[in-house]
Enzyme design. Structure first.
Site, PDB file in Angstrom:
ATOM      1  N   GLU A 173       0.840  -1.211   0.000  1.00 38.33           N
ATOM      2  CA  GLU A 173       0.000   0.000   0.000  1.00 38.33           C
ATOM      3  C   GLU A 173       0.872   1.256   0.000  1.00 38.33           C
ATOM      4  O   GLU A 173       0.715   2.150   0.846  1.00 38.33           O
ATOM      5  CB  GLU A 173      -1.001  -0.008   1.169  1.00 38.33           C
ATOM      6  CG  GLU A 173      -1.992  -1.148   1.038  1.00 38.33           C
ATOM      7  CD  GLU A 173      -3.220  -1.071   1.931  1.00 38.33           C
ATOM      8  OE1 GLU A 173      -3.319  -0.175   2.784  1.00 38.33           O
ATOM      9  OE2 GLU A 173      -4.115  -1.939   1.761  1.00 38.33           O
ATOM     10  N   GLU A 297      -4.811  -8.754  -0.398  1.00 39.84           N
ATOM     11  CA  GLU A 297      -5.612  -8.433   0.792  1.00 39.84           C
ATOM     12  C   GLU A 297      -7.059  -8.331   0.364  1.00 39.84           C
ATOM     13  O   GLU A 297      -7.411  -7.468  -0.468  1.00 39.84           O
ATOM     14  CB  GLU A 297      -5.149  -7.130   1.448  1.00 39.84           C
ATOM     15  CG  GLU A 297      -3.833  -7.280   2.196  1.00 39.84           C
ATOM     16  CD  GLU A 297      -3.470  -6.061   3.024  1.00 39.84           C
ATOM     17  OE1 GLU A 297      -4.395  -5.373   3.509  1.00 39.84           O
ATOM     18  OE2 GLU A 297      -2.254  -5.811   3.163  1.00 39.84           O
TER      19      GLU A 297
HETATM   20  O1  AHR Z   1      -5.367  -5.904   6.903  1.00 41.45           O
HETATM   21  C1  AHR Z   1      -5.319  -4.711   7.633  1.00 41.45           C
HETATM   22  C2  AHR Z   1      -4.666  -3.562   6.880  1.00 41.45           C
HETATM   23  O2  AHR Z   1      -5.458  -3.217   5.784  1.00 41.45           O
HETATM   24  C3  AHR Z   1      -3.311  -3.847   6.259  1.00 41.45           C
HETATM   25  O3  AHR Z   1      -2.276  -3.658   7.149  1.00 41.45           O
HETATM   26  C4  AHR Z   1      -3.238  -2.831   5.175  1.00 41.45           C
HETATM   27  O4  AHR Z   1      -2.408  -3.227   4.113  1.00 41.45           O
HETATM   28  C5  AHR Z   1      -4.673  -2.628   4.775  1.00 41.45           C
HETATM   29  O5  AHR Z   1      -5.001  -1.278   4.662  1.00 41.45           O
END
Ligand code: AHR
Length: 494
Positions: A173, A297
Site C-alpha cells: 500500500e 488483501e
Molecule cells: O489488513 C489490515 C490492513 O489493511 C493492512 O495492514 C493494510 O495493508 C490494509 O489497509
C-alpha cells in the site's frame, strides 16, 4: 427455474492453489496469541507456535502465507527479528494500537510456521521506511546457500540451509501507509528495489509490485506501463464494508439486519468489477497474461468490537454473512483464473475475516474457515467455465443475482461445483446442465444456519459446520438442486 451451464473447454486455465492463500500481520492478536505463544506457554506448542491453530490450518491445505504486513511491513526492520529472542530490540507498532512489538516472532519463526502448516512463504519487504540494502540482505539471508555475510549470520542463528522463498512483495500500500507515494514515483522505486531481490542459489523469486487501492485504475495503468516487465504479480487490495444503503449505518459484525446483509454481499460482489477492470488494463499492456493479478488483501471489515482494545480489529466475529461473502469472492477468483493467480484473505487468526479465533488456550473455527475447507477441492483444478441465468434478489429497490457459482475438474476427473444462494429467506431452484462432463454419481455438503448472523462461539464452536446435503436429483447430465436460503453448497460429481 435458474439455470447453470457448466462446460468443459480444452484451453481452460488452472485455478492456482495460491488463490486460496492467507495473510498474517503483526496486528492485534494475529501473530501473538493467534500463532505465537512461546515455548514456555502452557498452551501446547511446537517451538512456540500453537499446535491447535497449526492443525486447523493444515486441514485447509493453505498454499501460501503472506507476512509481516500489511502496513506493518513498511515499518518492519527484519534484522530486529533475528537472533536470541531475549536480545531482540522492541519497537513501537505505530499502525496497530501503538503497542510494543517484542520482535519475538521474526523471520525464523515465520518460516517455521510456514513449514508447520505446509504453506509457501510470501514475504512483503519494506519500501516505505527501509533501504534497498536491507531488502537485498533479507533475501540473501533467507535464500543464499554459499558463503556470504548474511548466510553466515543465518548459520550463527541456527539455520544451516537456506529456505525457499518463492514470493516477495516490494512494499505494501505504498499509495498510503507504505509511503503516500504517487504511482509514477512508486513505479520507479519498484524498478530499483526489485533489482536487488535476487534469485540466489537456485531460488526463483516471484516479485509482486504494490498494486491499486480498490478502483484506482490509474495506478494499474502507470505500474503496468512503467514497470510491467519487471514484475510477475501486481497486488490489488479490496475490503468489503457494509454500507451504501439509505438509512443504514450499522457496520457491526453481528446484530445486523437484512439491509446490512444485502449491502455487504452486494459490496463483496464488487470484486467482480474490480477484477474485470484491472484485468482489462493489464490485458492491454500484457496480452500474454504473464503478470498475475494478486489480490493479496481481501476480506470483510466491520466496526471494531467496542469492548475489545481499539486498533486491533480483535475478535471481529465471523458469521454466516462472512461465509457467503467468502463463497461469492472465491467463485469470482475461480472464474477469473486466467489472471487472478494468488489471493490472500485478511487475516488468518483473530483479525478481520479470520479462519480461527483464539481465547487463551481455546480456539474455534469460523464460518469462513468452513468455506475455505469446502472450496479447497478447487485448488489446482482445471476451471470449467460456467454461465448462470438466474433471478435477482431485490432489497430496497436494489438487486443482485441470487446465485453465484464456479466449477472445476480435478486431476482425478472429479467435478466440483460451488454454489451460493444469497437470499436470506427463499430457497433457489437451479438446474445445472453439465456439457462434456461424464456423470454417474453426486454428493454434496451445505453450510447454512437459521440466522443471518449465526456464528461459532467458544461456548458453542460447532453451530456453523458443513453437513451432508441431499436435496438434489441427478438425471444423466442434469443436476436439479433446491438450494436452501443463505447457503453455500459444494457438489462433487464423479
Ligand atoms: O489488513 C489490515 C490492513 O489493511 C493492512 O495492514 C493494510 O495493508 C490494509 O489497509
Amino acid at each position: 427455474m435458474n439455470v447453470l451451464l457448466v462446460r468443459a473447454e480444452p484451453d481452460a486455465p488452472t485455478i492456482r492453489r495460491e488463490v486460496y492463500g492467507h495473510f498474517a500481520e503483526h496486528l492485534g492478536g494475529c501473530i501473538y496469541d493467534g500463532f505465537w505463544v512461546g515455548e514456555d506457554s502452557p498452551i501446547p506448542n511446537t517451538r512456540g507456535i500453537r499446535n491447535d491453530v497449526v492443525a486447523a490450518l493444515r486441514r485447509l491445505q493453505p498454499p501460501v502465507l503472506r507476512w509481516p504486513g500489511g502496513c506493518f511491513a513498511d515499518e518492519y526492520h527484519w534484522q530486529d527479528g533475528i537472533g536470541p529472542r531475549a536480545q531482540r530490540p522492541p519497537m513501537l507498532n505505530t499502525h496497530w494500537g501503538m503497542v510494543t512489538e517484542s520482535n519475538r516472532f521474526g523471520t525464523h519463526e515465520f518460516l517455521d510456521l510456514c513449514a508447520q502448516i505446509g504453506a509457501a512463504p510470501y514475504i512483503c519487504g519494506n519500501v516505505g521506511s527501509g533501504t534497498v540494502r536491507e531488502m537485498q540482505q533479507w533475501v540473501e539471508y533467507i535464500t543464499y546457500g554459499g558463503d556470504s555475510p548474511m548466510s553466515a549470520l543465518r548459520r550463527r542463528n541456527g539455520r544451516a540451509e537456506p529456505w525457499p522463498l518463492p514470493y516477495f512483495g516490494v512494499g505494501n500500500e505504498n499509495w498510503a501507509c507504505g509511503g503516500n507515494m504517487r504511482a509514477e514515483y512508486y513505479a520507479d522505486l519498484y524498478r530499483r528495489y526489485q533489482t536487488y531481490v535476487r534469485n540466489l542459489s537456485g531460488n526463483v523469486v516471484f516479485r509482486i509490485a504494490c498494486g491499486p487501492n480498490v478502483a484506482d485504475y490509474n495506478w494499474t495503468e502507470v505500474l503496468m506501463r512503467e514497470a510491467g516487465p519487471f514484475m510477475q504479480g501486481l497486488a490489488l487490495h479490496y475490503y468489503t464494508h457494509p454500507g451504501g444503503m439509505a438509512g443504514s449505518t450499522n457496520r457491526a459484525a453481528t446484530g445486523f439486519g437484512e439491509t446490512e446483509w444485502f449491502s455487504t454481499l452486494r459490496n463483496a460482489l464488487y470484486m467482480e468489477e474490480l477484477v474485470r477492470q484491472h484485468a482489462a488494463i493489464m490485458d492491454r499492456h500484457d496480452p500474454e497474461r504473464r503478470v498475475a493479478l494478486v489480490v493479496d488483501e481481501w476480506a470483510t471489515w466491520y466496526d471494531a468490537n467496542p469492548d475489545a482494545p481499539q486498533g486491533f480489529f480483535y475478535c471481529q466475529q465471523n458469521t454466516l454473512r462472512d461465509a457467503l461473502a467468502a463463497g461469492l469472492t472465491l467463485n469470482i477468483f475461480n472464474n477469473h483464473a486466467h489472471r487472478v493467480r494468488m489471493a490472500n484473505i485478511a487475516q488468518t487468526a483473530n483479525v478481520l475475516q479470520s479462519m480461527v479465533l483464539t481465547r487463551g488456550p481455546e480456539m474455534l473455527m469460523t464460518a469462513t474457515y468452513h468455506v475455505f475447507e469446502m472450496y479447497r477441492v478447487h485448488q489446482g483444478a482445471t476451471l470449467l467455465p460456467t454461465r448462470l441465468l438466474c433471478d435477482d434478489y431485490t432489497h430496497a429497490d436494489q438487486r443482485i443475482p441470487v446465485l453465484s457459482a464456479s466449477a472445476s475438474r480435478d486431476s482425478a476427473g472429479r467435478v466440483h461445483i460451488s454454489l451460493c444462494n444469497v437470499h436470506p429467506s427463499a430457497e433457489a431452484r437451479v438446474r445445472c446442465e453439465l456439457e462434456g462432463v461424464g456423470v454417474t454419481a453426486a454428493s454434496a455438503r451445505v453450510l447454512t444456519a437459521p440466522g443471518l448472523d449465526t456464528r461459532n462461539t467458544f461456548e458453542e464452536p460447532s453451530t456453523l459446520m458443513p453437513r451432508g446435503f441431499t436435496d438434489f436429483r441427478l438425471a444423466r447430465t442434469t443436476l436439479e438442486v433446491a438450494l436452501p436460503s443463505k447457503s453455500v453448497v459444494v457438489f462433487e460429481i464423479a
